[in-house]
Design a protein around this motif. Structure first.
Motif, PDB file in Angstrom:
ATOM      1  N   LEU A   9       0.851  -1.176   0.000  1.00  0.00           N
ATOM      2  CA  LEU A   9       0.000   0.000   0.000  1.00  0.00           C
ATOM      3  C   LEU A   9       0.896   1.238   0.000  1.00  0.00           C
ATOM      4  O   LEU A   9       1.775   1.359   0.864  1.00  0.00           O
ATOM      5  N   GLU A  11       2.545   4.684   0.768  1.00  0.00           N
ATOM      6  CA  GLU A  11       2.578   5.408   2.039  1.00  0.00           C
ATOM      7  C   GLU A  11       1.559   6.542   2.080  1.00  0.00           C
ATOM      8  O   GLU A  11       0.911   6.764   3.102  1.00  0.00           O
ATOM      9  N   HIS A  14      -1.813   5.099   2.863  1.00  0.00           N
ATOM     10  CA  HIS A  14      -1.847   4.703   4.278  1.00  0.00           C
ATOM     11  C   HIS A  14      -2.085   5.923   5.162  1.00  0.00           C
ATOM     12  O   HIS A  14      -2.936   5.895   6.063  1.00  0.00           O
ATOM     13  N   ARG A  18      -5.404   6.821   7.441  1.00  0.00           N
ATOM     14  CA  ARG A  18      -5.276   7.085   8.880  1.00  0.00           C
ATOM     15  C   ARG A  18      -5.976   8.402   9.249  1.00  0.00           C
ATOM     16  O   ARG A  18      -6.713   8.471  10.231  1.00  0.00           O
TER      17      ARG A  18
END
Length: 60
Positions: A9, A11, A14, A18
């Protein structure tokens, strides 16, 4: 219930996941489930969006 592992995935994805999860008051896993469910079931008359909403409420 089935499990899914996502490898490699990026960065930036990600980090965005988040942040989005935090904004919505959910874990990253719950956020990913909601996003996948909405994407896969979009436009399916047999799977009303109400099901996603009730899952999102339960996750909070």
């Amino acid at each position: 219930m089935a499990m899914l592992t996502v490898r490699n995935l990026p960065e930036e994805v990600h980090k965005a996941l988040r942040v989005k999860a935090a904004i919505n008051g959910r874990s990253m896993e719950a956020e990913a489930r909601a996003i996948l469910k909405n994407a896969v079931l979009a436009g399916d008359p047999n799977q009303p969006e109400k099901a996603v909403t009730s899952e999102m409420v339960k996750a909070q």
